[in-house]
Design a protein around this motif. Structure first.
Motif, short mmCIF file in Angstrom:
data_model
loop_
_atom_site.label_atom_id
_atom_site.label_comp_id
_atom_site.label_asym_id
_atom_site.label_seq_id
_atom_site.Cartn_x
_atom_site.Cartn_y
_atom_site.Cartn_z
N GLN A 146 0.82 -1.21 0.00
CA GLN A 146 0.00 0.00 0.00
C GLN A 146 0.86 1.27 0.00
OE1 GLN A 146 -3.90 0.36 2.14
NE2 GLN A 146 -2.67 1.58 3.56
N TRP A 147 0.61 2.13 -0.98
CA TRP A 147 1.15 3.49 -0.96
C TRP A 147 0.26 4.32 -0.05
CZ3 TRP A 147 -0.70 8.34 -1.91
CH2 TRP A 147 0.22 9.35 -2.17
N GLU A 148 0.86 4.97 0.95
CA GLU A 148 0.07 5.71 1.93
C GLU A 148 0.79 7.01 2.31
OE1 GLU A 148 -1.63 5.11 6.50
OE2 GLU A 148 -1.24 3.36 5.23
N LYS A 149 0.23 8.12 1.86
CA LYS A 149 0.78 9.44 2.19
C LYS A 149 2.26 9.56 1.84
CE LYS A 149 -2.64 10.09 5.84
NZ LYS A 149 -2.90 10.34 7.28
N ALA A 154 3.81 -2.61 3.75
CA ALA A 154 3.39 -3.99 3.50
C ALA A 154 2.42 -4.40 4.59
CB ALA A 154 4.59 -4.93 3.49
N LEU A 155 1.22 -4.84 4.18
CA LEU A 155 0.19 -5.32 5.10
C LEU A 155 0.06 -6.83 4.89
CD1 LEU A 155 -2.40 -2.49 4.45
CD2 LEU A 155 -0.98 -2.75 6.48
N ILE A 156 0.52 -7.60 5.87
CA ILE A 156 0.63 -9.05 5.73
C ILE A 156 -0.35 -9.73 6.68
CG2 ILE A 156 2.19 -11.02 6.00
CD1 ILE A 156 4.50 -8.90 5.58
N LYS A 157 -1.14 -10.63 6.14
CA LYS A 157 -2.08 -11.38 6.97
C LYS A 157 -1.35 -12.50 7.69
CE LYS A 157 -5.88 -9.17 6.14
NZ LYS A 157 -6.41 -8.29 7.21
#
Length: 250
Positions: A146-149, A154-157
């Motif tokens: 995710q590009w955020e601001k 990296a968002l990992i489950k």
């Protein structure tokens, strides 16, 4: 009506017709410049339509087209249509190992790699856009990039089912709206995410052996994390590189 008046009216109509043609922008198909034979495309139109691999080679629209510099351009308005299991719209490619069968995907064994170079040109007011994923088939996404601001996360489950907990890693680089490179790789149950040379590694088989029963596929594009809003609520991402490699387990 005098002859001079008639000529003036005809000249005006011809001018309007010319302007109309200029306003109807023609788009070039990314499939003519990039190998998209193992991808399908989800659109942010009202029906969240799909473009299958067979049609993708010649497909172009305001949502997906070649930019002036030859990049693939993905555009997703936050007010667009969404897929069944999401609140957010997307202009996003989904890998298909077999162009005729979405059920054929790859396991966490062996080596599987996506490399990309992209640039966020426009973001909705949430300033969040997912530009790459490894998604589980009939399971959660293993990782969303995710590009955020202006930063990349990296968002990992941690688990394919049950607890919905995330493991997150924010990369050091402040990419802003400049181009950046990323790599998503799975090798024998270990995930590596790399952004501009910085790597983060996670043993997802070790974290939850249930992942061993999950098949995966890559995704890339503009998946805005926003819904509704005015005409300015748009995500626009361009890709100058997108390549996938699969090496079978020994």
């Amino acid at each position: 009506m005098r002859l001079s008046t008639v000529c003036l009216v005809l000249a005006g109509l011809a001018l309007l017709a010319g302007c109309g043609k200029d306003m109807e922008k023609r788009y070039d198909a990314p499939g003519a410049a990039y190998d998209l034979s193992h991808w399908k495309l989800t659109l942010p139109d009202d029906q969240a339509s799909e473009v299958r691999p067979a049609q993708l080679r010649g497909y172009a629209s305001p949502y997906f087209h070649l930019g002036d510099g030859g990049d693939m351009v993905f555009v997703a308005p936050a007010s667009g249509g969404t897929t069944e299991n999401s609140r957010y719209p997307r202009s996003e490619l989904r890998e298909v190992m077999d162009p005729g069968d979405d059920n054929r995907n790859w396991s966490g064994e062996g080596s599987h790699q996506l490399r990309a170079r992209c640039q966020v040109l426009q973001a909705p007011s949430t300033e969040k856009i997912i530009v790459g994923q490894i998604h589980g088939f009939d399971a959660r996404p293993l990782v969303k990039l995710q590009w955020e601001k202006g930063k990349v996360k990296a968002l990992i489950k941690r688990h394919p089912s049950g607890s919905n907990a995330d493991l997150s890693h924010v990369f050091r680089a402040q990419v802003g709206k400049q181009p950046f490179s990323y790599r998503l790789e799975v090798q024998d149950g270990v995930l590596t995410v790399e952004v501009n040379g910085e790597q983060f590694t996670h043993d997802f088989y070790g974290a939850d052996p249930e992942w061993r029963d999950v098949q995966f596929f890559f995704k890339a594009g503009a998946y805005v994390q926003a819904s509704g809003g005015n005409a300015d609520e748009v995500g626009k991402v361009v890709f100058s590189e997108l390549s996938v490699r699969h090496d079978k387990a020994q």
